[in-house]
Design a protein around this motif. Sequence first.
Motif, mmCIF file in Angstrom:
data_model
loop_
_atom_site.group_PDB
_atom_site.id
_atom_site.type_symbol
_atom_site.label_atom_id
_atom_site.label_comp_id
_atom_site.label_asym_id
_atom_site.label_seq_id
_atom_site.Cartn_x
_atom_site.Cartn_y
_atom_site.Cartn_z
ATOM 1 N N ILE A 210 51.488 49.048 41.532
ATOM 2 C CA ILE A 210 52.114 48.270 40.455
ATOM 3 C C ILE A 210 51.218 48.173 39.224
ATOM 4 C CG2 ILE A 210 51.421 45.972 41.324
ATOM 5 C CD1 ILE A 210 54.900 46.516 40.044
ATOM 6 N N ARG A 211 49.905 48.013 39.455
ATOM 7 C CA ARG A 211 48.957 47.984 38.339
ATOM 8 C C ARG A 211 47.831 48.968 38.628
ATOM 9 N NH1 ARG A 211 50.906 43.121 39.272
ATOM 10 N NH2 ARG A 211 49.448 42.818 40.979
ATOM 11 N N TYR B 81 57.319 48.685 31.420
ATOM 12 C CA TYR B 81 55.947 48.761 31.948
ATOM 13 C C TYR B 81 55.908 49.122 33.424
ATOM 14 C CZ TYR B 81 57.667 44.251 33.434
ATOM 15 O OH TYR B 81 58.458 43.278 33.971
ATOM 16 N N GLN C 191 57.335 37.102 32.272
ATOM 17 C CA GLN C 191 56.501 38.183 31.709
ATOM 18 C C GLN C 191 55.917 37.892 30.330
ATOM 19 O OE1 GLN C 191 55.839 39.988 34.075
ATOM 20 N NE2 GLN C 191 57.624 40.446 35.316
ATOM 21 N N ASP D 3 55.588 35.224 36.730
ATOM 22 C CA ASP D 3 54.612 36.293 36.480
ATOM 23 C C ASP D 3 54.480 36.468 34.972
ATOM 24 O OD1 ASP D 3 54.438 36.870 39.176
ATOM 25 O OD2 ASP D 3 55.672 38.686 39.072
ATOM 26 N N ILE E 40 52.533 39.006 31.928
ATOM 27 C CA ILE E 40 51.677 40.142 31.548
ATOM 28 C C ILE E 40 51.088 39.822 30.171
ATOM 29 C CG2 ILE E 40 51.621 42.589 30.945
ATOM 30 C CD1 ILE E 40 53.974 43.034 32.839
ATOM 31 N N PHE F 264 48.587 38.888 34.684
ATOM 32 C CA PHE F 264 47.927 40.194 34.755
ATOM 33 C C PHE F 264 47.676 40.737 33.372
ATOM 34 C CE2 PHE F 264 51.261 39.690 37.985
ATOM 35 C CZ PHE F 264 50.491 39.691 39.134
ATOM 36 N N LYS F 265 46.602 41.560 33.272
ATOM 37 C CA LYS F 265 46.398 42.331 32.051
ATOM 38 C C LYS F 265 47.316 43.546 32.127
ATOM 39 C CE LYS F 265 41.723 42.419 32.537
ATOM 40 N NZ LYS F 265 40.358 42.823 32.249
ATOM 41 N N SER G 35 48.596 47.158 32.236
ATOM 42 C CA SER G 35 47.973 48.478 32.405
ATOM 43 C C SER G 35 49.044 49.567 32.369
ATOM 44 C CB SER G 35 47.152 48.544 33.696
ATOM 45 O OG SER G 35 47.962 48.320 34.827
ATOM 46 N N ARG H 268 51.142 52.666 33.473
ATOM 47 C CA ARG H 268 51.483 53.241 34.770
ATOM 48 C C ARG H 268 52.196 54.571 34.582
ATOM 49 N NH1 ARG H 268 48.462 52.725 37.120
ATOM 50 N NH2 ARG H 268 49.236 52.733 39.220
HETATM 51 N N1 5AD Z 1 50.736 46.061 34.005
HETATM 52 C C1 5AD Z 1 50.451 44.776 34.316
HETATM 53 N N2 5AD Z 1 51.219 44.016 35.117
HETATM 54 C C2 5AD Z 1 52.329 44.602 35.637
HETATM 55 N N3 5AD Z 1 53.261 44.105 36.463
HETATM 56 C C3 5AD Z 1 54.158 45.087 36.710
HETATM 57 N N4 5AD Z 1 53.812 46.205 36.055
HETATM 58 C C4 5AD Z 1 52.671 45.931 35.374
HETATM 59 C C5 5AD Z 1 51.841 46.676 34.506
HETATM 60 N N5 5AD Z 1 52.104 47.937 34.171
HETATM 61 C C6 5AD Z 1 53.292 42.734 36.943
HETATM 62 C C7 5AD Z 1 54.568 42.012 36.491
HETATM 63 C C8 5AD Z 1 55.373 41.944 37.755
HETATM 64 C C9 5AD Z 1 54.295 41.820 38.802
HETATM 65 C C10 5AD Z 1 54.715 42.138 40.196
HETATM 66 O O1 5AD Z 1 53.300 42.728 38.369
HETATM 67 O O2 5AD Z 1 54.223 40.723 36.038
HETATM 68 O O3 5AD Z 1 56.279 40.861 37.788
#
Ligand code: 5AD
Length: 456
Positions: A51-52, A173, A278, A316, A318, A347-348, A350, A352
């Motif tokens: 996921i990240r 993302y 998000q 969640d 980002i 989360f930061k 990233s 993918r």
């Molecule tokens: N970068 C950072 N966080 C992400 N998430 C999903 N894809 C990314 C990414 N590319 C986070 C989102 C999602 C959680 C499971 O992971 O917040 O809800």
Amino acid sequence: MKQRNLYIKTFGCQMNERDSEIIEQLLLPMGFLPVADMGKADLILLNTCSIRAKAEQKVYSLLGQLRQYKLSNPRLLIGVAGCVAQQEGMRIQQKMPHVDLVVGTQQMYSLPELIGRLDNGQSLKPRIDLDPCFRIPALREISAAGKQPPSPAPRSFKKFVTIMQGCNNFCSYCVVPHTRGREISRPVADILDEVRSRVEAGATDITLLGQNVNSYGQTNQVADHPVTFADLLRQVAEIPGIRRLRFTTSNPKDLTDELMRCFAEIPILCPHFHLPVQSGSDRILAAMNRKYTVADYLDRVAGLRRYRPDLALGTDIIVGFPGETDTDFEQTMALLEEVRFHSSFSFKYSDRPGARSSSFDNKVSERVKSERLTRFQKRQDEISLARNKEYLESTVETMVEGEGKNGLVQGRSATNHLVHFPGTAERALRPGEVVLVRIDGAGQHSLTGTLLNEKI
Ligand code: 5AD
Ligand code: SF4
């Protein structure tokens, strides 16, 4: 049949945890028994998450360490399953030649056959398959292959049931639509069968799982009449013996009033809800392809709280999505102040592989992402603490999980808070039992209290 030791390391979400259980069930008839020590395993399987970027790095770093294990035990088999396997395919074995087996997210059910081929000395190409029409076998098909392995005792009352896989949303993302494929829902009858058999085996706490449960039944036929997720939830709730019911994950854009009403009308549905937002900026939400605005989100929160005023809400976030300005980030902070989430995962951003935002301009620097993350998390911690203090002096129904730290009993409230309390010599507590606890302490991540004598 020769007995062999199996060690599965699970990364990532609850879907993966459930998949790992299924893998255990599938391999049991081949003589594989789970062991707690990776060093004693004959087969090490990594069930991975991509996921990240950080999640993927963890997988490669563990695979690197496993090279040593293979050197000291050449008969050891090493396999990679899950999202990194699906995404990376051949590249895994190119980078890590000591890996024997790579299976895509929809290949899990072929594992016995693939391992059989390895046992016969046949080398394997990684099998990667993103067929949109993959099927999720019913539990009875899996259990036909063998008896269910014993789950770790303290948690066996708590079970996940996968109701659908994949996702059609393509948030810009997100790698999930690329690693888990298109959305597909399991038939209602299969899900009800699986929940019933879980409850018969002693489960009392059931969580229904899917990447986007709110669109359950919308992309394929699940019964001989149309079924919404709310319909499914009501049917599951009717099964006698369930004390707690939860579900995850929900996309706010598909959260219907019908589903929100379930929180008021289904007594066993827990007052705990994870609703990922998000970002607090409409501009960023549009760039993320989330298909809702901040106002839409707040409207859903108000609706949920109307139906269930004691609902504990998680989310969640980002930070540092491409193009996120200081103003956008301040809007996320403002949203945090307005909703005052009980908890959040942040989360930061990233890049993918395959995700559209990877090609967006205006990437935010690591330094700025880190600063924003720290600021968000610090404020969230303060809010979580203040929220937790709201439970002081209240009596909370707590489901016993087992022994926690410092010799205290660990349990969980319906709002999903960890609750610690001293046990008593007179009363032996079973995992899964629900007791009343008077809360007299609140930390950022847990509550503490005293066991009350009244039975419920
Ligand atoms: N970068 C950072 N966080 C992400 N998430 C999903 N894809 C990314 C990414 N590319 C986070 C989102 C999602 C959680 C499971 O992971 O917040 O809800
Ligand atoms: Fe990813 Fe969006 Fe689907 Fe969630 S809803 S799995 S974030 S694409």
